[in-house]
Scaffold this motif. Structure first.
Motif, PDB file in Angstrom:
ATOM      1  N   UNK A 170       0.837  -1.187   0.000  1.00  0.00           N
ATOM      2  CA  UNK A 170       0.000   0.000   0.000  1.00  0.00           C
ATOM      3  C   UNK A 170       0.883   1.252   0.000  1.00  0.00           C
ATOM      4  N   UNK A 171       0.252   2.416  -0.122  1.00  0.00           N
ATOM      5  CA  UNK A 171       0.990   3.674  -0.210  1.00  0.00           C
ATOM      6  C   UNK A 171       1.850   3.921   1.022  1.00  0.00           C
ATOM      7  N   UNK A 172       1.311   3.595   2.193  1.00  0.00           N
ATOM      8  CA  UNK A 172       2.027   3.866   3.437  1.00  0.00           C
ATOM      9  C   UNK A 172       3.284   3.002   3.546  1.00  0.00           C
ATOM     10  N   UNK A 173       3.171   1.735   3.158  1.00  0.00           N
ATOM     11  CA  UNK A 173       4.325   0.831   3.220  1.00  0.00           C
ATOM     12  C   UNK A 173       5.421   1.296   2.274  1.00  0.00           C
ATOM     13  N   UNK A 174       5.032   1.680   1.062  1.00  0.00           N
ATOM     14  CA  UNK A 174       6.030   2.148   0.086  1.00  0.00           C
ATOM     15  C   UNK A 174       6.680   3.445   0.558  1.00  0.00           C
ATOM     16  N   UNK A 175       5.877   4.357   1.089  1.00  0.00           N
ATOM     17  CA  UNK A 175       6.424   5.624   1.564  1.00  0.00           C
ATOM     18  C   UNK A 175       7.380   5.414   2.731  1.00  0.00           C
ATOM     19  N   UNK A 176       7.085   4.450   3.588  1.00  0.00           N
ATOM     20  CA  UNK A 176       7.976   4.124   4.710  1.00  0.00           C
ATOM     21  C   UNK A 176       9.327   3.622   4.201  1.00  0.00           C
ATOM     22  N   UNK A 177       9.298   2.776   3.163  1.00  0.00           N
ATOM     23  CA  UNK A 177      10.543   2.264   2.573  1.00  0.00           C
ATOM     24  C   UNK A 177      11.349   3.396   1.934  1.00  0.00           C
ATOM     25  N   UNK A 178      10.652   4.311   1.265  1.00  0.00           N
ATOM     26  CA  UNK A 178      11.329   5.458   0.642  1.00  0.00           C
ATOM     27  C   UNK A 178      11.979   6.327   1.713  1.00  0.00           C
ATOM     28  N   UNK A 179      11.285   6.546   2.822  1.00  0.00           N
ATOM     29  CA  UNK A 179      11.835   7.365   3.901  1.00  0.00           C
ATOM     30  C   UNK A 179      13.112   6.747   4.467  1.00  0.00           C
ATOM     31  N   UNK A 180      13.140   5.428   4.615  1.00  0.00           N
ATOM     32  CA  UNK A 180      14.360   4.762   5.103  1.00  0.00           C
ATOM     33  C   UNK A 180      15.500   4.909   4.106  1.00  0.00           C
ATOM     34  N   UNK A 181      15.179   4.761   2.837  1.00  0.00           N
ATOM     35  CA  UNK A 181      16.192   4.886   1.786  1.00  0.00           C
ATOM     36  C   UNK A 181      16.800   6.281   1.781  1.00  0.00           C
ATOM     37  N   UNK A 182      15.961   7.309   1.854  1.00  0.00           N
ATOM     38  CA  UNK A 182      16.462   8.684   1.846  1.00  0.00           C
ATOM     39  C   UNK A 182      17.186   8.993   3.155  1.00  0.00           C
ATOM     40  N   UNK A 183      16.684   8.469   4.249  1.00  0.00           N
ATOM     41  CA  UNK A 183      17.340   8.703   5.543  1.00  0.00           C
ATOM     42  C   UNK A 183      18.754   8.141   5.559  1.00  0.00           C
ATOM     43  N   UNK A 184      18.954   6.994   4.933  1.00  0.00           N
ATOM     44  CA  UNK A 184      20.293   6.389   4.880  1.00  0.00           C
ATOM     45  C   UNK A 184      21.293   7.311   4.201  1.00  0.00           C
ATOM     46  N   UNK A 185      20.814   8.109   3.244  1.00  0.00           N
ATOM     47  CA  UNK A 185      21.681   9.024   2.501  1.00  0.00           C
ATOM     48  C   UNK A 185      21.798  10.380   3.190  1.00  0.00           C
ATOM     49  N   UNK A 186      20.678  10.896   3.667  1.00  0.00           N
ATOM     50  CA  UNK A 186      20.606  12.295   4.082  1.00  0.00           C
ATOM     51  C   UNK A 186      20.833  12.537   5.567  1.00  0.00           C
ATOM     52  N   UNK A 187      20.633  11.535   6.400  1.00  0.00           N
ATOM     53  CA  UNK A 187      20.643  11.773   7.842  1.00  0.00           C
ATOM     54  C   UNK A 187      21.944  12.371   8.376  1.00  0.00           C
ATOM     55  N   UNK A 188      23.123  11.869   8.005  1.00  0.00           N
ATOM     56  CA  UNK A 188      24.339  12.433   8.609  1.00  0.00           C
ATOM     57  C   UNK A 188      24.493  13.934   8.398  1.00  0.00           C
ATOM     58  N   UNK A 189      24.259  14.417   7.188  1.00  0.00           N
ATOM     59  CA  UNK A 189      24.452  15.847   6.935  1.00  0.00           C
ATOM     60  C   UNK A 189      23.338  16.681   7.551  1.00  0.00           C
ATOM     61  N   UNK A 190      22.111  16.168   7.575  1.00  0.00           N
ATOM     62  CA  UNK A 190      21.011  16.893   8.213  1.00  0.00           C
ATOM     63  C   UNK A 190      21.178  16.923   9.730  1.00  0.00           C
ATOM     64  N   UNK A 191      21.653  15.825  10.287  1.00  0.00           N
ATOM     65  CA  UNK A 191      21.865  15.741  11.737  1.00  0.00           C
ATOM     66  C   UNK A 191      22.933  16.733  12.186  1.00  0.00           C
ATOM     67  N   UNK A 192      23.959  16.918  11.347  1.00  0.00           N
ATOM     68  CA  UNK A 192      25.029  17.848  11.707  1.00  0.00           C
ATOM     69  C   UNK A 192      24.531  19.291  11.774  1.00  0.00           C
ATOM     70  N   UNK A 193      23.463  19.590  11.056  1.00  0.00           N
ATOM     71  CA  UNK A 193      22.933  20.957  11.018  1.00  0.00           C
ATOM     72  C   UNK A 193      21.774  21.163  11.987  1.00  0.00           C
ATOM     73  N   UNK A 194      20.853  20.209  12.048  1.00  0.00           N
ATOM     74  CA  UNK A 194      19.618  20.406  12.817  1.00  0.00           C
ATOM     75  C   UNK A 194      19.553  19.568  14.094  1.00  0.00           C
ATOM     76  N   UNK A 195      20.531  18.692  14.300  1.00  0.00           N
ATOM     77  CA  UNK A 195      20.563  17.879  15.506  1.00  0.00           C
ATOM     78  C   UNK A 195      19.853  16.552  15.342  1.00  0.00           C
ATOM     79  N   UNK A 196      20.211  15.620  16.201  1.00  0.00           N
ATOM     80  CA  UNK A 196      19.684  14.256  16.104  1.00  0.00           C
ATOM     81  C   UNK A 196      18.250  14.146  16.595  1.00  0.00           C
TER      82      UNK A 196
END
Length: 367
Positions: A305-331
């Motif tokens: 369903x849409x929610x399951x796919x969106x959850x997978x996309x969020x994990x995929x993007x988080x794997x890429x984006x989290x370190x640089x976003x965390x350095x700016x906005x905090x964990x």
């Protein structure tokens, strides 16, 4: 912010690690494999080296880090059999920035060697791996030492955020963290100028390091000329803007932060390569992909369903984006940010074009 210290994917093998959330990149690499095959065959047949030296720039970690090596070995093995030659010795250099999780990749090498032994047998030549940490916006190897460079999903990262976006009294890209449809022309100008400076430096460096007859296959996340596609950075920016309005993050921090990344158009790539002058373009292709639909959700697609796919996309993007976003906005805000990102995907998918034009090129060193 020191870009080289915070620009890396999530390490390890956890739920939001890059190792477990990089199937999209793998799918694009496999789709572009015909360009890699063509370039390696031409290179090998024209040089016939006793030791083939290949560097993968921006290798990151996880299963994709060894995919290029596996593909190169299989291509050269097939060509060697056709030519009735013994395959060469292989030497692979894995490059990424200093914060990259090289350990996870090297822990997978015993299984890689075992698979190679099972498939190729004892007659197949040795294969060596080493890490070469450092920025590819500069020299990594001595002159005339490498036959082939590969880079996938790395060169859209810039060496720094353009000065024009950070050195002004009043931010010029307010409320956004990237280039959007509504960004002022000065924002695009600043990003493109930084991209050209970085990419030309990259090309000059690789030209010095390549042996005569050397080549590269590079894959970028690209952009359409009319900029009508929405990528992940734009959606993260939307979520951060909402959080700033709700006082969950500081508005000033959002206004002053810009992702050090630029997705070029095919014409901008061609223009920059031709202006720099060290390489000839053999192929430049665009592979368009729906970056939501092509994320692996680990369930039957018909049951997703849409929610399951969106959850997978969020994990995929988080794997890429989290370190640089965390350095700016905090964990502290990361869980909330990517929960909102997931909800944005549910709202936008099927309404907006969530596609990426992936630019894949084969370029050769000028003699």
């Amino acid at each position: 912010m020191a870009i080289e210290q915070v620009l890396h994917m999530n390490g390890g093998v956890g739920d939001t690690s890059y190792a477990n959330n990089s199937t999209f990149q793998r799918k694009v690499m496999l789709t572009a494999k015909h360009i890699l095959e063509d370039s390696i065959m031409k290179l090998y047949c024209s040089t016939l080296p006793n030791c083939l030296k290949v560097a993968d720039l921006g290798c990151s970690s996880g299963p994709n880090a060894l995919l290029v090596a596996s593909n190169v070995i299989n291509i050269v093995d097939a060509v060697s059999q056709t030519l009735h030659r013994e395959p060469p010795v292989f030497q692979f250099f894995l490059n990424d920035l200093f914060g990259n999780d090289f350990n996870t990749t090297f822990k997978s090498l015993p299984d890689f060697y075992k698979t190679l032994q099972d498939e190729k047998g004892d007659k197949f030549g040795p294969c060596f791996f080493s890490a070469t940490p450092g920025s590819f916006y500069g020299r990594l190897f001595p002159d005339d030492t490498i036959h082939f460079f590969h880079s996938s999903f790395s060169l859209h990262w810039l060496s720094k955020t353009p000065n024009e976006l950070t050195d002004t009294a009043e931010p010029i890209n307010k409320g956004a963290i990237y280039l959007t449809k509504t960004s002022p022309p000065a924002v695009h100008k600043a990003y493109f100028a930084q991209f050209q400076e970085d990419f030309k430096f990259f090309l000059r460096s690789r030209s010095s390091e390549l042996l005569p007859g050397g080549a590269m296959v590079l894959t970028f996340i690209g952009r359409d000329e009319n900029n009508d596609l929405i990528n992940a950075w734009v959606i993260i920016g939307m979520a951060l803007k909402d959080m700033a309005e709700e006082k969950l993050i500081e508005q000033a921090k959002l206004d002053s932060f810009n992702i050090p990344s630029y997705c070029p158009t095919p014409e901008e790539i061609r223009q920059t390569i031709e202006e720099e002058g060290s390489f000839d373009i053999q192929r430049l292709e665009t592979i368009r992909t729906d970056w939501v639909k092509n994320i692996n959700v680990n369930v039957d697609d018909s049951l997703c369903d849409e929610d399951t796919r969106a959850e997978a996309v969020a994990k995929y993007i988080r794997a890429v984006a989290e370190p640089i976003l965390k350095s700016e906005f905090g964990e502290v805000i990361m869980d909330e940010l990517f929960r909102r990102f997931k909800n944005k995907i549910v709202q936008l998918y099927g309404v907006e074009k969530l596609e990426l034009p992936n630019l894949v090129m084969h370029i050769t060193k000028r003699s």
